[in-house]
Enzyme design. Structure first.
Site, PDB file in Angstrom:
ATOM      1  CE  LYS B  80      -3.877   2.200   2.811  1.00 50.92           C
ATOM      2  NZ  LYS B  80      -4.896   2.005   3.850  1.00 50.92           N
ATOM      3  CB  SER B 149      -8.035   3.890   2.837  1.00 51.86           C
ATOM      4  OG  SER B 149      -7.029   3.176   3.761  1.00 51.86           O
ATOM      5  CB  SER B 173      -8.475   1.179   5.617  1.00 56.00           C
ATOM      6  OG  SER B 173      -9.147   2.382   5.339  1.00 56.00           O
TER       7      SER B 173
END
Lengths: 454, 454
Positions: B80, B149, B173
């Protein structure tokens, strides 16, 4: 009037166990000390002679019947008046608190009671355990402060009005009064002793802990007070142990002296006393080296103040708005600071607290405990409670501390050493403190003959 | 175009170890999937084919020479883009971040690298890991959000562009995008995986964790990612273990179903899927009972928002004041809320967080893990990242969670179960999840043939 040397908690425990002393006789000794000193010292807000005698008889019967609840069995204690004791009001040094008795014991009080302790009464705290000077006076000089906020607990132990007492520390509220009054204090690791049933000041900084005559006495009390409490969100489920046993097998410790901020920020006399003590300990076999503080230490006093102010304001806001005139000037200023702080000020202080807690661990790479003077100097005048700056960094990091007397200053008042351990290593810390105390013993004993009262 | 069923991380690991597959061939498979899906899915912000092939050759040589770094040896992963990888920039989904490459790996990246993982590139995150919709699309329906996210991490794993990915969770997330994309996610205990080298959103709520195809794959990744890090003030020194081994000896778990807020707050389909799954698990030998939430749970969503807003504002304040126009509307609103919050709002939220963390422990008295739907329903449209309300309570309490697919809804999109464990009991949680997954396996496998892309 000269204070007599009162027995230590462990000496009395031995006498009780051997049947050479009864709990009732011990309570009467304490009540006699109270009668003698209390008018001058003002250490108590409540003394419950009747219940104390009743419990003493019951504990005496148990001992006579061969029962043994441990070292606190039959020992008279004082409880700081922010801690709930069932049947007594918790006034927290404020006229704003209810006179109604607490319905149940704070967790630590229940533990002390179950261990056979005799609760003599409630000791004076500064208003909401903050900085407004209390009526209590220093037993070594009644013009001087006993320190705060555990003022009554320290003064009562110093004068033998009880053999140990419960205090609490958010800045320097155990170490400072204990040191000013010539007795020993322990602020355990944050989360070690339950806060359940105790009036909060600042939930990221509050620590209950014992005040007593010797390190061994502290160890006996902490062994009972420590332990996980599901009712206290702050309590941490870490194994505790028999700290008294730990003290009995103490090797020569590796000491780390903090010169910057601490030695350099102390009075010449406190600095000399600390150096003389560490020299003596080195001669006795301890390793002494100088330890450097992390850069993040620089902000500790300001950030500690921010956290304390915001959390005090959080608890007091509604009552404060209505009854501001009933707050002392120091606690009022603290609450006002907290009301004015931004959430971001507070968030940054909490992030700094986490950072410093981690950074300080590196100081222990080659030592067992850190050593500092316990206070910048001897007790100042009674218009203040003294400066907590040598103690609040440890309330902030949550690291455990033990302090005990190391010298008598030219003004006749005691000076003390403060030892700091790693989190959860109270056993090692108390063992190191007991070892150090044993080599400074002559000094400590001499000191108790000095005080003149009234 | 139909997605082929990509190998799971553990399947691939077995093939690699047996010499039936080389890391380079596996990387080429992933790059082929990227070529096929990435134009439609937009899961990546950076793909480093050259370095990936180079590492793959090196890992292949090691395996050929009989070396074995464990289950991640030769496995291609996505990271990420809030997590530092040396040599690549960390853009955090924002135009405000520097294009300069990170100087060193985040701690968890260094751990993955040392375990032999091949880093394929950086996956899309919403802006600063908050709520503004990303360009990434759901592999099951490109009109739908992949969730956020950790949008790119979930979508990349679902399409076999990589075999596992690092995500992070402050609200929902990890769990939300993993569930929306039909893969598994693990949010470990707060403090279990180092945050060092990761762009913060909210330091009392941030958790890095793995996203992968199966619970076993998560266990393999967590075993490497977990561990104390002295550089991260949040990291807790708790023993971690081989979570994969824990999964292999899973007994039938005692499940606690949360009806209020979760089942009652889910869509009819998510509720039915959860009940059908727990019925099936009961038939397979699990105990299922309903568990009641503590009263303090009622405030969790509002208090979670307060903490997240204040801590986001604390990190962003100065840049936000200068470059407000470069912030998306959702993160801007969050920061504005944080700037407007009082210190007391925030203090009360933190006190509530500590209280709820303690109160929730009581829910585990007679069960091993709690069970809820992982999300209120299937992925909504791409104009949102979906509702994290079933996940943020666990980011708030810090309790570990594992989610994995359990059904396909009528709209063709996956639904998932969320299991919640006690703090530090990831071994027990992952074992329970692996057990449950094994009985819902037919459902999960069927699902991966459904998605139509483009």
């Amino acid at each position: 009037m000269k204070p007599t040397e009162p027995p230590t908690l462990l000496t009395a425990a031995n006498e009780l166990r051997a049947g050479r002393l009864t709990p009732l006789a011990l309570v009467e000794q304490c009540l006699a000390q109270i009668e003698r000193f209390e008018p001058h010292i003002k250490a108590w807000v409540l003394i419950d002679e009747r219940t104390a005698r009743q419990t003493a008889r019951q504990m005496g019967d148990e001992i006579a019947a061969g029962q043994n609840r441990g070292p606190l069995h039959g020992i008279p204690l004082g409880i700081k008046d922010i801690v709930d004791v069932a049947g007594w009001p918790t006034r927290a040094g404020s006229s704003l608190r209810s006179d109604l008795p607490a319905e149940r014991d704070a967790t630590l009080v229940a533990r002390l009671r179950a261990a056979g302790a005799i609760l003599l009464g409630k000791t004076v705290t500064t208003e909401f355990a903050s900085f407004d000077p209390p009526p209590t006076r220093n037993p070594f000089n009644t013009e001087r402060t006993p320190g705060g906020s555990s003022s009554g607990s320290a003064a009562a132990v110093a004068t033998g009005m009880c053999l140990g007492a419960v205090g609490s520390q958010t800045g320097g509220s155990i170490t400072r009064p204990a040191s000013y009054c010539g007795v020993a204090g322990c602020k355990p690791t944050y989360g070690r002793v339950s806060l359940s049933g105790i009036v909060p000041l600042s939930f990221h900084l509050d620590h209950p802990g014992p005040i007593a005559r010797t390190v061994g006495d502290l160890a006996a009390m902490l062994s009972v007070m420590a332990g996980y409490d599901a009712n206290d969100p702050i309590s941490v489920d870490q194994p505790s142990c028999d700290y008294l046993a730990a003290c009995e097998q103490a090797p020569a410790p590796r000491l780390g002296l903090l010169e910057e901020f601490f030695l350099s920020g102390a009075s010449a006399e406190a600095r000399e006393a600390t150096c003389a003590a560490t020299d003596r300990l080195r001669d006795a076999g301890a390793t002494v080296r100088t330890v450097t503080l992390p850069a993040s230490f620089a902000d500790v006093i300001a950030q500690h103040r921010t956290i304390m102010a915001v959390e005090a304001a959080s608890d007091h806001r509604d009552v404060f708005r209505q009854h501001r005139d009933q707050y002392g000037p120091n606690i009022a200023r603290l609450i006002e600071e907290g009301l004015a702080a931004t959430a971001i000020d507070y968030a940054r202080a909490l992030a700094h607290q986490a950072r410093l807690r981690r950074d300080m661990l590196a100081c222990f790479a080659e030592i067992d405990v850190l050593v500092t003077p316990a206070t910048p100097g001897t007790a100042p005048g009674a218009e203040t409670t003294g400066d907590p700056k040598f103690n609040s960094p440890w309330s902030y990091t949550g690291f455990p501390t033990v302090s005990f007397p190391c010298a008598v200053a030219r003004d006749g008042l005691p000076l003390a050493l403060q030892l700091i351990g790693r989190p959860w290593q109270e056993a090692k810390l108390l063992a190191a403190a007991a070892w150090c105390e044993s080599y400074l013993h002559a000094i400590r004993n001499g000191m108790f003959a000095i005080g003149e009262v009234g």
